[in-house]
Design an enzyme around this catalytic site. Structure first.
Site: not given
Ligand code: CP
Ligand code: NVA
Length: 308
Positions: A225, A265
């Site tokens: 991520d 993700c």
């Molecule tokens: N993976 C996810 O939650 O993406 P968004 O931040 O675009 O909702």
């Molecule tokens: N770790 C990231 C996930 C985004 C879907 C955030 O919190 O920005």
């Protein structure tokens, strides 16, 4: 099931039940469309941070099942600023049938659930991202099927909110979770303690490493991520110095099981935590994974509404 705030709030049987339901609703959707099990129901969606997947997949989950959704932007709500969280929760409980909230502070989504009369779903907080965790599990189950027990899920990068929910869902389902992250970016100790308890029950293992190469050695899944999550923007330059050894690139993927799948993700920062060739290569499942948000969340909503 009143709220969906953390994967660790449920038993492994309940998590398995949610996955089974997600599989069923996904099949139904592609065969003849979902039944109108959310008819007359509206989901209020409170966002304190930006979103593509969470916003659209929740909205479409409601519409596919005959319901509706309402987007409430940070500027409109001013959660805890314009109005107390307790008051927002009690007011909205009279208008909508469920709430989804994306917050900075995890305590804020917990507070919302405490005061709301309607179910509250955590759409990501600084601590965790349980809806993502459910979609991730659905993606892994689809790929590995019944042989999934004892899988090695290796997370490489920042031990953030997404990693916490992934660790907890792995521990619930009997998958080994291995994480490699740089010093100074370790996982929340409370989340680790919860994970260890869950892993003990399911007889799986959680391993904490510094070396990404060691972490992926026997990996069936490599997950990464962003290095800088929403709300950490001021640390971007510092993080960009610490994380490059943790990049998921073709070299690292080649060190894993030959049938390894690569997950993220999204949104991805291509050329940082994930290279283009891997993101678009044969091991990547990042788009089916993103699409599974829709199906996993239909299952969560169905259980919260006691529908379907
Ligand atoms: N993976 C996810 O939650 O993406 P968004 O931040 O675009 O909702
Ligand atoms: N770790 C990231 C996930 C985004 C879907 C955030 O919190 O920005």
């Amino acid at each position: 099931m009143k709220d969906f705030i953390a994967i660790s709030d449920f038993s492994s049987d309940e998590i398995q039940d949610l996955l089974d339901l997600a599989v069923k609703l996904k099949k139904q959707y592609f065969k003849k469309g979902n039944k109108s099990i959310f008819k007359g129901k509206v989901l209020g969606m409170i966002f304190q941070k930006p979103s593509l997947r969470t916003r659209v997949s929740f909205d479409m989950a409601m519409r596919h099942c005959g319901g509706d959704a309402l987007y409430l932007s940070p500027a409109e709500i001013g959660l805890g600023k314009r109005e107390s969280i307790a008051d927002v929760a009690r007011v909205l409980s009279g208008y909508v049938q469920a709430l989804m909230a994306r917050t900075f502070d995890h305590a804020h989504v917990v507070e919302l659930a405490k005061w709301a009369d309607v179910p509250v779903v955590n759409g990501l907080s600084d601590y965790n991202h349980p809806c993502q965790g459910m979609a991730d599990a659905l993606t892994i189950v689809e790929k590995f099927g019944k042989k999934s027990k004892g899988l090695n899920v290796s997370y490489v990068g920042d031990a953030n909110n997404v990693a916490v929910s992934l660790m907890h869902v792995c521990a619930q389902l009997g998958w080994n979770f291995i994480i490699a992250n740089p010093e100074g970016y370790d996982m929340d100790p409370k989340a680790v303690e919860i994970g260890q308890k869950l892993a003990k029950k399911s007889k799986s293992k959680i391993t904490f490493l510094r070396d990404p190469h060691e972490a992926v050695k026997k990996a069936h899944v490599i997950y990464t991520d962003t290095w800088t999550s929403m709300g950490q923007e001021e640390e971007t330059a510092k993080r960009e110095k610490a994380f490059p050894p943790y990049q998921v690139n073709a070299g690292l993927v080649a060190e894993a099981d030959k049938d390894v799948i690569v997950m993220h993700c999204l949104p991805a920062h291509r050329s940082q935590e994930l290279t283009d060739d891997v993101a678009d290569g044969k091991h990547s499942v990042i788009f089916p994974q993103a699409h599974n948000r829709l199906h996993a969340q239909k299952a969560i909503l169905a259980r919260l509404f006691g529908a379907g």
